[in-house]
Motif scaffolding. Structure first.
Motif, short mmCIF file in Angstrom:
data_model
loop_
_atom_site.label_atom_id
_atom_site.label_comp_id
_atom_site.label_asym_id
_atom_site.label_seq_id
_atom_site.Cartn_x
_atom_site.Cartn_y
_atom_site.Cartn_z
N ASP A 100 3.70 -8.67 -3.81
CA ASP A 100 4.83 -7.90 -4.34
C ASP A 100 4.54 -6.40 -4.30
O ASP A 100 5.46 -5.58 -4.13
N LEU A 101 3.28 -6.01 -4.44
CA LEU A 101 2.91 -4.61 -4.26
C LEU A 101 3.06 -4.20 -2.80
O LEU A 101 3.60 -3.13 -2.49
N VAL A 102 2.59 -5.06 -1.91
CA VAL A 102 2.67 -4.77 -0.47
C VAL A 102 4.14 -4.61 -0.05
O VAL A 102 4.46 -3.79 0.83
N ALA A 103 5.02 -5.35 -0.68
CA ALA A 103 6.45 -5.25 -0.35
C ALA A 103 7.01 -3.87 -0.68
O ALA A 103 8.07 -3.48 -0.17
N LYS A 104 6.29 -3.10 -1.52
CA LYS A 104 6.71 -1.75 -1.87
C LYS A 104 6.19 -0.70 -0.89
O LYS A 104 6.46 0.50 -1.07
N ILE B 263 -0.16 5.66 -3.81
CA ILE B 263 -1.28 5.23 -4.63
C ILE B 263 -0.76 4.25 -5.68
O ILE B 263 0.01 4.63 -6.57
N PHE B 264 -1.18 2.99 -5.55
CA PHE B 264 -0.82 1.94 -6.50
C PHE B 264 -1.95 1.81 -7.51
O PHE B 264 -3.14 1.86 -7.15
N MET B 265 -1.58 1.59 -8.76
CA MET B 265 -2.57 1.45 -9.84
C MET B 265 -2.29 0.18 -10.62
O MET B 265 -1.28 0.09 -11.33
N LEU B 266 -3.17 -0.80 -10.46
CA LEU B 266 -3.00 -2.12 -11.08
C LEU B 266 -4.06 -2.30 -12.16
O LEU B 266 -5.24 -2.47 -11.85
N PRO B 267 -3.69 -2.29 -13.45
CA PRO B 267 -4.68 -2.45 -14.52
C PRO B 267 -5.17 -3.89 -14.63
O PRO B 267 -4.58 -4.82 -14.06
N PHE B 268 -6.25 -4.06 -15.37
CA PHE B 268 -6.74 -5.40 -15.69
C PHE B 268 -5.71 -6.08 -16.60
O PHE B 268 -5.23 -5.49 -17.56
N LEU B 269 -5.37 -7.32 -16.26
CA LEU B 269 -4.30 -8.03 -16.97
C LEU B 269 -4.78 -9.35 -17.54
O LEU B 269 -5.59 -10.06 -16.94
N GLU C 82 4.12 -0.88 -14.46
CA GLU C 82 3.73 0.41 -13.89
C GLU C 82 3.06 0.26 -12.52
O GLU C 82 3.12 1.17 -11.68
N ALA C 83 2.43 -0.89 -12.30
CA ALA C 83 1.75 -1.11 -11.02
C ALA C 83 2.72 -1.07 -9.85
O ALA C 83 2.34 -0.74 -8.72
N PHE C 84 3.98 -1.39 -10.12
CA PHE C 84 4.98 -1.40 -9.05
C PHE C 84 5.65 -0.03 -8.87
O PHE C 84 6.62 0.10 -8.13
N GLU C 85 5.09 0.98 -9.53
CA GLU C 85 5.59 2.34 -9.41
C GLU C 85 4.50 3.22 -8.80
O GLU C 85 3.80 3.95 -9.50
N PRO C 86 4.31 3.17 -7.49
CA PRO C 86 3.23 3.95 -6.88
C PRO C 86 3.48 5.45 -7.00
O PRO C 86 4.63 5.90 -7.06
#
Length: 386
Positions: A161-165, A123-129, A111-115
């Motif tokens: 990889d997030l920045v690439a989005k 808005i990117f949302m990266l949970p604790f992993l 889901e983090a790769f789906e802003p």
């Protein structure tokens, strides 16, 4: 656009033996008033919505009511992630219907790769992993995975990889939940939440997030721990332990246009946490204790600098002060030497700290690096089993 940035609600948490639910509701109501006053465009909640992976029913009902007030009554979009205290799988249930009302709650790496795409913003949302989750997502072989056993190593792979989005024509916000270290907090004494419960004890460098216009952090409960001007901790809205007793609680109002501007809005506790320290005779003298509102008006953490020769010292202190969450004995005793004893563990220690402290007490030496890794591996397995 303007957002209210909050984090670390820990709904369901207790202070000693006392429920914090009433205080959490009071803080929430103030938060809603602030959001109305500021005419925000959305609410950011950067992790640890609950205090445990399987929260009690009262906590679930409280958070659902709070979410309904924000999202359905006030029509504020919510941008949230799961934190290390949350049960990500349970929290992620119902994602499809929530998002129909702009309630975005990300609990997985995918889901983090789906802003969330807004007109001029992503808005990117990266949970604790758990690092294992990242290794599975990237389908790493066992050999490849050996280089990705820590949070820092995993994030060093994920963030690019997030920045690439990125859409280069938009602003970029990240909502996440980690211990991030930068120039702003390098010398700051943090709370016990500094140590993540799984996946590594060290903080990750703020430089990893340099490409984002603003990073809304959760995990550390004090805003003073913010690593840079644009990578900020909002802190918790309620005081959860004595390390936070002197801190001011509140939320950030984040406005993003040509630049990022921040405004701190304070949340005033209805019932405060007060630390009392002195000899038994000093703190039981009316001239001392009458300075405080007592008997339910505040909570008290008491540290005694002597060992009083009285029966039921705690009972006497409770009769005087009311809601006593803990009593610590700090001083010297002929038989014990220099000691610090507590009648209550208030739940602020991470699992690693409890194990490490026990090991050092028994063996008089710290855990080795190999033992730390073994402890983390075992706790990861236990966490996944929940």
């Amino acid at each position: 656009m303007k957002f209210l940035h909050t984090a670390d609600w820990h709904i369901g948490k207790e202070l000693g033996a006392f429920s914090l639910l009433s205080e959490q509701w009071q803080a929430f109501r103030q938060m809603v008033t602030i959001a109305e006053d500021e005419a925000v465009d959305g609410i950011i909640i950067a992790g640890d919505l609950y205090d445990r992976g399987i929260p009690p029913l009262s906590a679930v009902e409280a958070f659902e009511d709070m979410a309904r007030i924000m999202n359905l009554e006030h029509h504020w979009p919510i941008y949230a992630v799961s934190g290390n205290h949350d049960g990500a799988v349970r929290l992620g249930a119902g994602r499809e219907w929530r998002e129909t009302t702009s309630f975005y709650l990300h609990t997985t790496l995918a889901e983090a790769f789906e802003p969330v795409e807004l007109a001029d913003m992503q808005i990117f949302m990266l949970p604790f992993l758990d690092p294992l989750d990242a290794r599975i997502y990237y389908q790493m072989s066992e050999e490849e995975g050996r280089d990705y056993t820590s949070i820092e190593a995993v994030l060093a792979k994920i963030i690019p990889d997030l920045v690439a989005k990125f859409n280069p024509g938009k602003r970029h916000i990240l909502v996440t939940h980690y211990n991030v270290v930068g120039t702003g907090n390098v010398n700051y004494e943090l709370t016990s939440e500094t140590n993540s419960q799984v996946g590594g004890l060290k903080g990750v460098p703020a430089s990893l997030f340099a490409d984002f216009d603003y990073v809304a952090l959760g995990h550390i409960h004090l805003r003073q721990a913010s690593p840079t001007d644009t990578i900020r901790y909002a802190g918790s809205p309620v005081k959860f332990n004595t390390k936070e007793a002197q801190s001011e609680k509140g939320v950030y109002i984040v406005e993003i246009d040509d630049h990022v501007s921040l405004k701190w809005r304070r949340i005033h506790p209805i019932k405060d946490l007060i630390v009392v320290k002195g000899t038994f005779a000093e703190i039981t003298a009316p001239a001392y204790f009458e300075q405080y509102a007592r008997n339910g008006a505040n909570w008290f953490s008491i540290s005694l600098t002597d060992f009083p020769d009285v029966r039921n010292a705690r009972g006497i202190l409770t009769k005087i002060y009311g809601d006593v969450v803990e009593v610590n004995y700090i001083g010297q005793n002929e038989q014990l030497g220099d000691v610090v004893q507590s009648e209550l563990v208030d739940g602020t220690l991470s699992d690693q700290e409890i194990i490490s402290n026990f090991y050092e007490t028994v063996t008089e030496k710290p855990l080795s690096e190999e033992q730390v890794q073994l402890v983390e591996t075992i706790l990861n397995e236990v966490g996944r089993g929940e």
